[in-house]
Design a protein around this motif. Structure first.
Motif, PDB file in Angstrom:
ATOM      1  N   ILE A  70       0.923  -1.291  -0.033  1.00 19.87           N
ATOM      2  CA  ILE A  70       0.242  -0.194   0.216  1.00 19.87           C
ATOM      3  C   ILE A  70       0.916   1.280  -0.064  1.00 19.87           C
ATOM      4  O   ILE A  70       0.758   2.185  -0.786  1.00 19.87           O
ATOM      5  CB  ILE A  70      -0.936   0.120   1.192  1.00 19.87           C
ATOM      6  CG1 ILE A  70      -2.080  -1.197   1.067  1.00 19.87           C
ATOM      7  CG2 ILE A  70      -1.555   1.437   1.386  1.00 19.87           C
ATOM      8  CD1 ILE A  70      -2.838  -1.520   2.370  1.00 19.87           C
ATOM      9  N   LEU A  71       1.834   1.293   0.847  1.00 17.06           N
ATOM     10  CA  LEU A  71       2.845   2.329   0.908  1.00 17.06           C
ATOM     11  C   LEU A  71       3.427   2.746  -0.397  1.00 17.06           C
ATOM     12  O   LEU A  71       3.885   3.754  -0.762  1.00 17.06           O
ATOM     13  CB  LEU A  71       3.647   2.440   2.085  1.00 17.06           C
ATOM     14  CG  LEU A  71       3.019   2.431   3.475  1.00 17.06           C
ATOM     15  CD1 LEU A  71       3.998   2.138   4.450  1.00 17.06           C
ATOM     16  CD2 LEU A  71       2.423   3.641   3.541  1.00 17.06           C
ATOM     17  N   GLN A  72       3.837   1.361  -0.946  1.00 17.55           N
ATOM     18  CA  GLN A  72       4.747   1.696  -2.174  1.00 17.55           C
ATOM     19  C   GLN A  72       3.855   2.263  -3.288  1.00 17.55           C
ATOM     20  O   GLN A  72       4.099   3.066  -4.189  1.00 17.55           O
ATOM     21  CB  GLN A  72       5.146   0.307  -2.645  1.00 17.55           C
ATOM     22  CG  GLN A  72       6.196  -0.067  -2.145  1.00 17.55           C
ATOM     23  CD  GLN A  72       6.773  -1.649  -2.473  1.00 17.55           C
ATOM     24  OE1 GLN A  72       6.038  -2.301  -2.871  1.00 17.55           O
ATOM     25  NE2 GLN A  72       8.144  -2.001  -2.122  1.00 17.55           N
ATOM     26  N   LEU A  73       2.539   1.910  -3.516  1.00 18.10           N
ATOM     27  CA  LEU A  73       1.733   2.676  -4.289  1.00 18.10           C
ATOM     28  C   LEU A  73       1.325   4.200  -4.011  1.00 18.10           C
ATOM     29  O   LEU A  73       1.348   4.805  -4.651  1.00 18.10           O
ATOM     30  CB  LEU A  73       0.324   1.885  -4.297  1.00 18.10           C
ATOM     31  CG  LEU A  73       0.119   0.482  -4.934  1.00 18.10           C
ATOM     32  CD1 LEU A  73      -1.219  -0.236  -4.961  1.00 18.10           C
ATOM     33  CD2 LEU A  73       0.333   0.755  -6.475  1.00 18.10           C
ATOM     34  N   LEU A  74       1.234   4.422  -2.656  1.00 13.47           N
ATOM     35  CA  LEU A  74       1.019   5.878  -2.337  1.00 13.47           C
ATOM     36  C   LEU A  74       2.282   6.492  -2.734  1.00 13.47           C
ATOM     37  O   LEU A  74       2.278   7.924  -3.147  1.00 13.47           O
ATOM     38  CB  LEU A  74       0.712   5.855  -0.702  1.00 13.47           C
ATOM     39  CG  LEU A  74      -0.587   5.707  -0.431  1.00 13.47           C
ATOM     40  CD1 LEU A  74      -0.641   5.584   1.330  1.00 13.47           C
ATOM     41  CD2 LEU A  74      -1.771   6.569  -1.159  1.00 13.47           C
ATOM     42  N   GLU A  75       3.446   5.987  -2.695  1.00 10.41           N
ATOM     43  CA  GLU A  75       4.624   6.720  -2.999  1.00 10.41           C
ATOM     44  C   GLU A  75       4.706   6.689  -4.467  1.00 10.41           C
ATOM     45  O   GLU A  75       5.106   7.935  -5.131  1.00 10.41           O
ATOM     46  CB  GLU A  75       5.984   5.565  -2.571  1.00 10.41           C
ATOM     47  CG  GLU A  75       6.779   6.387  -1.625  1.00 10.41           C
ATOM     48  CD  GLU A  75       8.029   5.634  -1.327  1.00 10.41           C
ATOM     49  OE1 GLU A  75       9.085   5.956  -1.054  1.00 10.41           O
ATOM     50  OE2 GLU A  75       7.935   4.441  -1.245  1.00 10.41           O
ATOM     51  N   LYS A  76       4.590   5.633  -5.305  1.00  8.16           N
ATOM     52  CA  LYS A  76       4.494   5.831  -6.845  1.00  8.16           C
ATOM     53  C   LYS A  76       3.774   6.515  -7.212  1.00  8.16           C
ATOM     54  O   LYS A  76       3.945   7.295  -8.299  1.00  8.16           O
ATOM     55  CB  LYS A  76       3.938   4.419  -7.199  1.00  8.16           C
ATOM     56  CG  LYS A  76       3.989   4.220  -8.823  1.00  8.16           C
ATOM     57  CD  LYS A  76       3.620   3.008  -9.200  1.00  8.16           C
ATOM     58  CE  LYS A  76       3.207   2.906 -10.700  1.00  8.16           C
ATOM     59  NZ  LYS A  76       2.703   1.651 -11.097  1.00  8.16           N
ATOM     60  N   ASN A  77       2.285   7.049  -6.448  1.00  9.05           N
ATOM     61  CA  ASN A  77       1.241   7.935  -6.845  1.00  9.05           C
ATOM     62  C   ASN A  77       1.654   9.350  -6.291  1.00  9.05           C
ATOM     63  O   ASN A  77       0.772  10.312  -6.286  1.00  9.05           O
ATOM     64  CB  ASN A  77      -0.057   7.540  -6.654  1.00  9.05           C
ATOM     65  CG  ASN A  77      -0.326   6.086  -7.265  1.00  9.05           C
ATOM     66  OD1 ASN A  77       0.122   6.402  -8.400  1.00  9.05           O
ATOM     67  ND2 ASN A  77      -1.338   5.378  -6.957  1.00  9.05           N
ATOM     68  N   GLU A  78       2.893   9.550  -5.573  1.00 12.00           N
ATOM     69  CA  GLU A  78       3.393  10.788  -5.295  1.00 12.00           C
ATOM     70  C   GLU A  78       2.271  11.529  -4.274  1.00 12.00           C
ATOM     71  O   GLU A  78       2.245  12.774  -4.026  1.00 12.00           O
ATOM     72  CB  GLU A  78       3.570  11.907  -6.275  1.00 12.00           C
ATOM     73  CG  GLU A  78       4.635  11.345  -7.353  1.00 12.00           C
ATOM     74  CD  GLU A  78       4.679  12.138  -8.495  1.00 12.00           C
ATOM     75  OE1 GLU A  78       3.919  13.127  -8.678  1.00 12.00           O
ATOM     76  OE2 GLU A  78       5.713  12.070  -9.331  1.00 12.00           O
ATOM     77  N   MET A  79       1.912  10.557  -3.333  1.00 16.90           N
ATOM     78  CA  MET A  79       1.214  11.004  -2.306  1.00 16.90           C
ATOM     79  C   MET A  79       1.833  11.063  -0.786  1.00 16.90           C
ATOM     80  O   MET A  79       1.660  11.614   0.097  1.00 16.90           O
ATOM     81  CB  MET A  79      -0.114  10.024  -1.810  1.00 16.90           C
ATOM     82  CG  MET A  79      -1.072   9.821  -3.103  1.00 16.90           C
ATOM     83  SD  MET A  79      -2.069  11.538  -3.001  1.00 16.90           S
ATOM     84  CE  MET A  79      -3.237  11.133  -4.272  1.00 16.90           C
ATOM     85  N   ILE A  80       2.817  10.185  -0.879  1.00 14.76           N
ATOM     86  CA  ILE A  80       3.844  10.224   0.405  1.00 14.76           C
ATOM     87  C   ILE A  80       5.032  10.131  -0.078  1.00 14.76           C
ATOM     88  O   ILE A  80       5.562   9.721  -1.265  1.00 14.76           O
ATOM     89  CB  ILE A  80       3.644   9.086   1.396  1.00 14.76           C
ATOM     90  CG1 ILE A  80       3.717   7.755   0.727  1.00 14.76           C
ATOM     91  CG2 ILE A  80       2.224   9.259   1.922  1.00 14.76           C
ATOM     92  CD1 ILE A  80       4.129   6.441   1.805  1.00 14.76           C
ATOM     93  N   ARG A  81       6.074  10.344   0.791  1.00 14.51           N
ATOM     94  CA  ARG A  81       7.765  10.194   0.531  1.00 14.51           C
ATOM     95  C   ARG A  81       8.201   9.684   2.056  1.00 14.51           C
ATOM     96  O   ARG A  81       7.700  10.088   2.805  1.00 14.51           O
ATOM     97  CB  ARG A  81       8.441  11.492   0.111  1.00 14.51           C
ATOM     98  CG  ARG A  81       8.364  12.560   0.794  1.00 14.51           C
ATOM     99  CD  ARG A  81       9.237  13.917   0.078  1.00 14.51           C
ATOM    100  NE  ARG A  81       8.936  14.850   1.404  1.00 14.51           N
ATOM    101  CZ  ARG A  81       8.382  15.751   1.293  1.00 14.51           C
ATOM    102  NH1 ARG A  81       7.270  15.701   0.869  1.00 14.51           N
ATOM    103  NH2 ARG A  81       8.288  16.570   2.384  1.00 14.51           N
ATOM    104  N   ARG A  82       9.268   8.995   1.619  1.00 13.02           N
ATOM    105  CA  ARG A  82      10.129   8.464   2.938  1.00 13.02           C
ATOM    106  C   ARG A  82      11.025   9.293   3.182  1.00 13.02           C
ATOM    107  O   ARG A  82      12.084   9.487   2.203  1.00 13.02           O
ATOM    108  CB  ARG A  82      10.469   6.776   2.661  1.00 13.02           C
ATOM    109  CG  ARG A  82       9.234   6.135   2.499  1.00 13.02           C
ATOM    110  CD  ARG A  82       9.697   4.812   2.226  1.00 13.02           C
ATOM    111  NE  ARG A  82       8.698   3.752   2.000  1.00 13.02           N
ATOM    112  CZ  ARG A  82       7.829   2.925   2.248  1.00 13.02           C
ATOM    113  NH1 ARG A  82       8.186   2.560   3.811  1.00 13.02           N
ATOM    114  NH2 ARG A  82       6.948   2.187   2.033  1.00 13.02           N
ATOM    115  N   GLU A  83      11.251   9.823   4.532  1.00 11.10           N
ATOM    116  CA  GLU A  83      12.490  10.577   4.769  1.00 11.10           C
ATOM    117  C   GLU A  83      13.359   9.789   6.096  1.00 11.10           C
ATOM    118  O   GLU A  83      12.561   9.454   6.996  1.00 11.10           O
ATOM    119  CB  GLU A  83      11.985  11.904   5.056  1.00 11.10           C
ATOM    120  CG  GLU A  83      11.560  12.847   3.909  1.00 11.10           C
ATOM    121  CD  GLU A  83      10.785  14.188   4.551  1.00 11.10           C
ATOM    122  OE1 GLU A  83      11.116  14.450   5.560  1.00 11.10           O
ATOM    123  OE2 GLU A  83      10.628  14.910   3.570  1.00 11.10           O
ATOM    124  N   SER A  84      14.474   9.906   5.863  1.00  7.30           N
ATOM    125  CA  SER A  84      15.131   9.527   7.010  1.00  7.30           C
ATOM    126  C   SER A  84      15.251  10.240   8.179  1.00  7.30           C
ATOM    127  O   SER A  84      14.968  11.397   8.145  1.00  7.30           O
ATOM    128  CB  SER A  84      16.855   9.441   6.530  1.00  7.30           C
ATOM    129  OG  SER A  84      17.007   8.642   5.650  1.00  7.30           O
TER     130      SER A  84
END
Length: 143
Positions: A70-84
Motif C-alpha cells: 500500500i505504501l509503495q503505491l502511495l509513493e508511486k502515486n506521489e502521495m507520500i515520501r519516505r524521509e530518513s
C-alpha cells in the motif's frame, strides 16, 4: 448456528460494504479506501511525531507485506515520501506530499460521511458497547 447468527459473516459483509463505498468515493482522487484511511492517518499524526510503517501495521492490524504494498503505491502515486530521521538512518518516516494535502479535506469528508452512515440511528451507549465487543473479539482472535 443459523446463518443469520453467523457473526463472522456479518463482520465480513460489513467490511466489504465499507470497502466498496470508500473505494467508489475516493477513486476520483486516485486512492483506494484503505490507501485513503492510511494517508489520512499519516496526515493527522505526522505533525505530532514521525509516522513509520510499523505504526500503520499496528493501527490498521495488517501484515508488513500488506502495508509495504500500500505504501509503495502511495509513493508511486506521489502521495507520500519516505524521509530518513536524524537519530536512526535505518528508519524512514512517512511524509505526505502536497498532492496528498490537496485531497486531505475531501478524504476526511468521505471518512466522516461513511462513519455517520454506519452509526445512523444507533445510540451512543450501543456504539460504546459495540466497540467494546469488537475489541474483545479482536483480542480473542489475537490470543
Amino acid at each position: 448456528m443459523k446463518t443469520e447468527d453467523d457473526i463472522g459473516r456479518w463482520i465480513n459483509q460489513l467490511a466489504h460494504q465499507i470497502k466498496r463505498r470508500m473505494d467508489a468515493r475516493l477513486a476520483n482522487m486516485g486512492v483506494t479506501g484503505v490507501q485513503g484511511r492510511m494517508l489520512h492517518y499519516i496526515i493527522d499524526h505526522c505533525q505530532e511525531q514521525p509516522v513509520f510503517q510499523k505504526d500503520l501495521e499496528e493501527v490498521f492490524g495488517m501484515r508488513r507485506s500488506t502495508a509495504t504494498g500500500i505504501l509503495q503505491l502511495l509513493e508511486k502515486n506521489e502521495m507520500i515520501r519516505r524521509e530518513s530521521v536524524p537519530y536512526d538512518a535505518r528508519l524512514k518516516s512517512l511524509v505526505p506530499t502536497d498532492k496528498a494535502a490537496a485531497i486531505q479535506q475531501e478524504m476526511h469528508a468521505c471518512i466522516r460521511e461513511t462513519e455517520q452512515m454506519l452509526t445512523r440511528g444507533i445510540d451512543p451507549e450501543q456504539l460504546q458497547l459495540f466497540v467494546r465487543v469488537v475489541r474483545k473479539m479482536s483480542e480473542n482472535l489475537s490470543s
